[in-house]
Design a protein around this motif. Structure first.
Motif, short mmCIF file in Angstrom:
data_model
loop_
_atom_site.label_atom_id
_atom_site.label_comp_id
_atom_site.label_asym_id
_atom_site.label_seq_id
_atom_site.Cartn_x
_atom_site.Cartn_y
_atom_site.Cartn_z
N THR A 33 -7.15 -2.05 0.84
CA THR A 33 -7.87 -2.21 2.11
C THR A 33 -9.34 -2.51 1.86
O THR A 33 -9.91 -2.10 0.84
CB THR A 33 -7.76 -0.94 2.97
OG1 THR A 33 -8.24 0.18 2.22
CG2 THR A 33 -6.31 -0.67 3.36
N ASP A 34 -9.94 -3.22 2.83
CA ASP A 34 -11.37 -3.53 2.71
C ASP A 34 -12.18 -2.39 3.32
O ASP A 34 -11.64 -1.36 3.74
CB ASP A 34 -11.69 -4.88 3.35
CG ASP A 34 -11.42 -4.90 4.85
OD1 ASP A 34 -11.28 -3.81 5.47
OD2 ASP A 34 -11.33 -6.00 5.42
N ARG A 35 -13.49 -2.61 3.41
CA ARG A 35 -14.38 -1.54 3.87
C ARG A 35 -14.13 -1.16 5.34
O ARG A 35 -14.51 -0.09 5.78
CB ARG A 35 -15.84 -1.97 3.68
CG ARG A 35 -16.27 -2.02 2.22
CD ARG A 35 -17.76 -2.27 2.10
NE ARG A 35 -18.21 -2.22 0.72
CZ ARG A 35 -18.23 -3.26 -0.10
NH1 ARG A 35 -17.83 -4.45 0.34
NH2 ARG A 35 -18.66 -3.14 -1.35
N ARG A 36 -13.48 -2.05 6.10
CA ARG A 36 -13.19 -1.78 7.50
C ARG A 36 -11.77 -1.26 7.69
O ARG A 36 -11.30 -1.09 8.81
CB ARG A 36 -13.40 -3.05 8.33
CG ARG A 36 -14.86 -3.54 8.28
CD ARG A 36 -15.04 -4.85 9.00
NE ARG A 36 -14.75 -4.75 10.43
CZ ARG A 36 -14.83 -5.78 11.29
NH1 ARG A 36 -15.19 -6.98 10.84
NH2 ARG A 36 -14.55 -5.61 12.56
N GLY A 37 -11.08 -0.99 6.57
CA GLY A 37 -9.75 -0.42 6.63
C GLY A 37 -8.65 -1.43 6.85
O GLY A 37 -7.49 -1.06 7.07
N ARG A 38 -8.96 -2.72 6.79
CA ARG A 38 -7.95 -3.77 6.99
C ARG A 38 -7.23 -4.06 5.68
O ARG A 38 -7.84 -4.11 4.62
CB ARG A 38 -8.63 -5.04 7.50
CG ARG A 38 -9.30 -4.86 8.87
CD ARG A 38 -10.10 -6.10 9.24
NE ARG A 38 -11.14 -6.40 8.25
CZ ARG A 38 -12.08 -7.32 8.42
NH1 ARG A 38 -12.11 -8.03 9.56
NH2 ARG A 38 -12.97 -7.53 7.48
N ARG A 39 -5.92 -4.26 5.77
CA ARG A 39 -5.13 -4.55 4.58
C ARG A 39 -5.51 -5.92 4.01
O ARG A 39 -5.71 -6.89 4.73
CB ARG A 39 -3.64 -4.53 4.90
CG ARG A 39 -3.12 -3.13 5.23
CD ARG A 39 -1.61 -3.07 5.28
NE ARG A 39 -1.02 -3.34 3.97
CZ ARG A 39 0.25 -3.14 3.69
NH1 ARG A 39 1.08 -2.68 4.64
NH2 ARG A 39 0.74 -3.42 2.49
N VAL A 40 -5.61 -5.97 2.69
CA VAL A 40 -6.01 -7.19 2.00
C VAL A 40 -4.75 -8.01 1.66
O VAL A 40 -3.75 -7.46 1.17
CB VAL A 40 -6.78 -6.84 0.71
CG1 VAL A 40 -7.03 -8.09 -0.12
CG2 VAL A 40 -8.09 -6.13 1.05
#
Length: 538
Positions: free
Chosen positions: A378-385
């Motif tokens: 996940t990125d810094r905003r919690g979105r799956r990469v």
């Protein structure tokens, strides 16, 4: 000139009976002059230590050791007696040197001598009191992985406590009052006596021995087991049933696989010398002093080299399970510290530590973006990469921008439950899918956290204090499959310790291997400080 402590002619009217009656060459000093000289010596000598200087300023520089009253005499006697027995506690006796202090007392010839002596007795008392109560070493300075916060009594409080108490009783009260400390001290003295009386006999010269064997090595093994107290007196010439039972008892007491066969590990432990065992006991006594505080009516005890986690209620072990601890590699060993368990997480997510991400997972992702596919990125905003769109090769350990998480499942690295005592070391107790490790003799494989063989039963034991049906409640939370936090209504202290020598409920010694080499470091520091084994006749 006369020694003050050999003969005292002081007038009873003198308010502060210090050096009155000491005769100099020529006319004797006046009482006032002697008192002044005494106080000046106390002020000057005490000024080298701000704590001691402050104490004597508050005392108006009057003596607490060197008077002629019964209480002054009792204080001197109690201190000298305690110092002469400091070695019984495995303390560095040269720090206190009772003989030198007594010589200084005998040789006191003037008010100034007495003032210097007065301060020296306070300095020695404070040094001894600190050591016997809280340890002769500062643990973190010896082993950085020992994060234990030792409770030190303020020196002013130590002096106040001593002066307001019966001297000998107060000095006795300073050592840990735990049953473990007393048992270790007793066993230490028994080992020292046995060492002076010839020890356990020759080492067993065999790589391994099995039931039914005979020969010189079997006789040596038999004699050594008898000397250690595991085998009743025997004239057996073969490795018989009695010897097999004795080997099993030895194996149990030393954390070995209990099979009755004297394999290489068992022979190695049987051949350890009394001196080696004494070193472990002395280190354990020092460690007990570091933990000289109320551990909690109910508390959790994790002994790293014993590979166990226990729940202790009112001094009695009410639950015990096997554990896996940190591997002996770089930053993986489990640290030693105490904290408080506040909650458990059922169906936990595993938020991968940064060290594991960059040292283990990033190299794999560089080779194959679909590696470790059971882990979410996940990125810094919690979105799956999107792994197929990411270029992991461009990142290093310093600039890798993502987090990694393993969702709840039976294959989760934390298993199905973790037990939290929030701490800055990110250490906790947890379940694990790798159940096979619990059958091993040495169980040091984790990244630092403590894995439990029986986590559900551990949870039940904790919840029994607050739930009518603790296992039913636990399983109802488990069945949801959702991550849930369950607070402990009464938080439980957790003590992660490292004891290669400890006693069981009957006071018998158990030994474990020094898996991280920490006790060897501590013994080296104790030896440097002046601690002696006490196995050589004087």
């Amino acid at each position: 000139m006369r020694s003050y402590f050999k003969r005292f002619n002081a007038p009873k009217t003198v308010a502060i009976a210090l050096a009155v009656g000491v005769v100099f060459c020529g006319a004797p000093q006046s009482a006032d002059a002697q008192v002044t000289a005494f106080k000046q010596a106390v002020a000057e000598t005490g000024s080298r230590d701000e704590g001691i200087a402050k104490f004597y300023r508050n005392q108006n520089f009057e003596g607490v050791w060197t008077g002629t009253s019964d209480i002054h005499s009792a204080r001197r006697s109690a201190l000298l007696n305690a110092l002469r027995h400091a070695g019984d506690h495995g303390l560095p006796t040269n720090r206190y040197d009772a003989d030198a202090l007594e010589r200084q007392m005998r040789n006191a010839r003037s008010a100034r001598d007495l003032g210097v002596l007065e301060v020296e007795m306070t300095r020695v008392f404070l040094s001894y009191a600190r050591d016997i109560q809280s340890g002769a070493l500062i643990p973190s300075k010896v082993v950085s992985a020992i994060k234990r916060e030792v409770a030190y009594t303020d020196r002013t409080a130590l002096m106040a406590g001593f002066l307001s108490s019966q001297p000998a009783a107060y000095l006795r009260s300073l050592a840990p009052r735990t049953m473990e400390y007393s048992a270790l001290m007793k066993q230490k003295m028994l080992l020292q006596e046995q060492a002076r009386n010839g020890g356990w006999g020759p080492a067993v010269k065999a790589s391994s021995l099995k039931p039914g064997a005979s020969g010189a090595s079997v006789l040596t093994l038999r004699n050594r087991l008898m000397a250690m107290g595991y085998l009743h007196r025997s004239n057996a010439k073969t490795y018989d049933k009695a010897m097999t039972a004795a080997v099993k008892a030895f194996q149990k007491a030393h954390g070995l696989n209990v099979d009755g066969n004297a394999g290489s590990s068992t022979i190695k432990e049987i051949n350890k010398t009394i001196d080696a065992r004494l070193r472990s006991v002395l280190v354990a006594m020092e460690r007990e002093r570091w933990l000289n505080k109320d551990r909690g009516t109910r508390h959790i005890l994790v002994n790293i080299p014993d590979f166990t986690a226990k729940i202790v209620d009112d001094g009695r072990v009410t639950f015990e399970t096997r554990s896996v601890v940190g591997a002996n590699k770089s930053d993986r060993p489990t640290p030693e510290f105490s904290d408080t368990m506040t909650h458990m997480v059922i169906n936990p997510s595993w938020y991968v530590p940064r060290s594991i991400i960059v040292n283990e997972y990033l190299p794999a992702l560089k080779r194959n973006p679909n590696a470790v596919g059971h882990i979410e990125i996940t990125d810094r905003r919690g979105r799956r990469v999107n792994r197929s769109a990411a270029n992991f090769a461009q990142y290093s350990a310093r600039n890798f921008p993502y987090s990694m998480r393993q969702p709840p499942s039976s294959r989760n690295a934390l298993g199905l439950v973790k037990f939290m005592f929030p701490n800055k070391y990110n250490i906790y107790l947890h379940d694990t899918p790798a159940k096979n490790l619990f059958s091993r003799e040495v169980r040091a494989y984790s990244h630092g956290c403590v894995r439990l063989r029986d986590p559900f039963d551990f949870a039940e034991a904790l919840l029994a204090k607050q739930e009518a049906d603790p296992m039913g409640f636990f399983k109802s939370q488990l069945r949801t499959g959702r991550e849930s936090r369950v607070n402990l209504e009464t938080p439980v202290p957790v003590h992660i310790i490292y004891r290669t020598a400890y006693t069981d409920a009957r006071g018998n010694l158990n030994f474990r291997r020094d898996i991280y080499g920490r006790d060897a470091q501590i013994w080296k520091a104790l030896q440097k400080a002046g601690v002696e084994l006490g196995t050589v006749q004087g």
